[in-house]
Design an enzyme around this catalytic site. Structure first.
Site, PDB file in Angstrom:
ATOM      1  CG  ASP A  37       0.303 -22.933   9.956  1.00  0.00           C
ATOM      2  OD1 ASP A  37      -0.766 -23.301  10.504  1.00  0.00           O
ATOM      3  OD2 ASP A  37       1.208 -23.731   9.631  1.00  0.00           O
ATOM      4  CG  HIS A  41       0.822 -20.073   5.468  1.00  0.00           C
ATOM      5  ND1 HIS A  41       0.839 -21.125   4.569  1.00  0.00           N
ATOM      6  CD2 HIS A  41       1.798 -20.330   6.385  1.00  0.00           C
ATOM      7  CE1 HIS A  41       1.769 -21.999   4.914  1.00  0.00           C
ATOM      8  NE2 HIS A  41       2.377 -21.522   6.007  1.00  0.00           N
TER       9      HIS A  41
END
Length: 465
Positions: free
Chosen positions: A256, A401
């Site tokens: 992400d 992430h």
């Protein structure tokens, strides 16, 4: 001379004095002469001639004709009277019928309504009701519901049915009558329903279609009611944990908040080294900042998807802002890479039923995760690996992430995670590939770019699941 004429003794018997002969002739002409039978007749020499005579003769003939017609007319009148009496008796005869299990004599051809009244049968009438069904007047409905010889005759048809000999009738409570009202038509919007219980993939399984309804407005009650004439097809969001078929062992790695100038290329290099793929849920603002990195993701064979424009928590936004966040993120990806996608991941994994309603159908699938590495806590490389692999199985989706902070620990943990998964027989695939391995997910959703079909509409409210 006077003495001679006035002396009757001088007249011979049977003779008429000269002076009286003309008078006698005239009297005979008027009175006629007696024949031997004592009947007078008018000598032919004495009959009246000309138009006057014709009229008198015609009048005499007509009079005789009229006298001859009188008996025939009297006979005809008598026949008609007797026929009328017979017809009256026949048409008003009583015949046996059975009503609600009891035998009655009912005048033939009378209506059931008349028969029930004449027999004083007690049947509860229906009511006059509003368009919503509220009682406006008790007893204002149909007199009864009639079943005649096993056939139900609704409403007025039952009341006006004419009785025949041997009928078997059942009279039940009368149906209600709706108040006078106006009628119009309207479109019925679909609603949004959630199905499937729980899963990291929420996708649009059915796109909604509008229905139609009649709108009734009561003249007396002033109420409004809708009667659906064509049911709307609700929009259905289905939650699914993917189950790869054919014995495949598949896991999806996801990143992400990228693309990031420092970490994206490092991730891509590691993936290339292990011949693995991943899915990058990118922010629109970062894609616009680093379009080349967005292209690099696609070139490597990984999947790029939307993580909204600015990473706002969608459940706290109004409909216009939700739509803007989604639409801007998708457009940034399309502008940078040419990839048309409708797959996204909501920031913080927070996307509820009401948020789906606000989304206007811009997205086709919302993806969360089954394993959270909790790398955002910076717990250390080994802890990130442990969290990522905990309870992993085929169909798992691992959260990591790319941007949004220091991701050095992720760069070190990623090779260890891939090696452990591959050692246990797992193949690292994209989200689209993971969805494609499960045939219960529609092919349009598996493609990653499903859009609302023509003729469908997005709901504006929730329905019952």
């Amino acid at each position: 001379m006077a003495e001679q004429n006035s002396n009757p003794a001088r007249h011979k018997a049977g003779q008429v004095p000269q002076g009286h002969r003309a008078d006698a002739g005239r009297r005979q002409a008027r009175q006629g002469e007696k024949n031997e039978g004592g009947v007078y007749y008018i000598p032919t020499t004495q009959r009246v001639s000309g138009a006057e005579g014709g009229r008198k003769e015609a009048a005499s003939t007509e009079d005789r004709s009229s006298r001859s017609k009188v008996p025939a007319l009297l006979a005809l009148a008598l026949i008609l009277v007797l026929g009328g009496v017979a017809w009256h008796l026949w048409s008003n005869r009583k015949v046996p019928v059975t009503i609600n299990g009891s035998s009655y004599q009912v005048r033939v051809d009378s209506t059931l309504e008349d028969a029930a009244r004449e027999l004083s049968l007690k049947v509860r009438r229906g009511s006059l009701v509003s368009v919503k069904g509220d009682v406006l007047k008790r007893g204002g409905g149909y007199a009864f519901t009639a079943t005649v010889n096993g056939r139900t005759l609704p409403g007025r048809r039952g009341e006006r049915y004419r009785v025949s000999q041997g009928d078997t009738v059942v009279l039940a409570k009368g149906k209600d009558i709706m108040e006078p009202h106006t009628t119009s038509t309207t479109s019925v919007a679909p609603k949004l329903v959630m199905k499937g219980g729980y899963g990291p993939i929420a996708y649009v399984r059915v796109y909604g279609k509008p229905g139609s309804a009649k709108v009734l407005r009561g003249r007396r009650s002033k109420q409004t009611a809708e009667i659906v004439t064509r049911k709307a097809t609700d929009t259905e969001i289905y939650l699914r944990t993917p189950v790869p078929e054919g014995g495949k062992q598949l896991v999806a790695l996801t990143f992400d908040d990228g693309p990031s100038e420092k970490y994206t290329r490092q991730y891509l290099d590691i993936l290339n080294k292990y011949h693995a793929k991943a899915t990058f849920f990118c922010l629109g603002k970062c894609v616009r900042q680093y379009p080349e990195l967005a292209k690099a993701i696609v070139s490597q064979g990984s999947q790029i998807a939307n993580h909204t424009q600015d990473h706002k928590q969608l459940t706290t936004l109004g409909a216009a802002e939700v739509q803007s966040e989604l639409r801007s993120g998708f457009k940034a990806i399309s502008d940078a890479t040419g990839v048309e996608t409708t797959v996204f991941r909501p920031p913080y994994g927070d996307f509820r039923e009401t948020t789906w309603v606000k989304s206007a159908g811009i997205a086709s699938a919302s993806i969360t995760w089954t394993q959270d590495s909790k790398d955002w806590k910076l717990p250390g490389v080994d802890k990130i690996v442990e969290n990522a692999l905990q309870n992993v199985r085929s169909g798992s989706i691992i959260l990591m992430h790319d941007g949004g902070g220091n991701r050095d620990q992720d760069v070190q943990a990623l090779p260890k995670i891939i090696e452990a998964l591959q050692k246990n027989g797992y193949t690292l695939v994209t989200i689209d590939e993971l969805m494609a391995s499960d045939s219960t997910i529609p092919s349009s959703i598996q493609s990653g770019n499903a859009k609302m079909p023509e003729g469908t509409v997005w709901p504006t409210e929730l329905g019952d699941a």
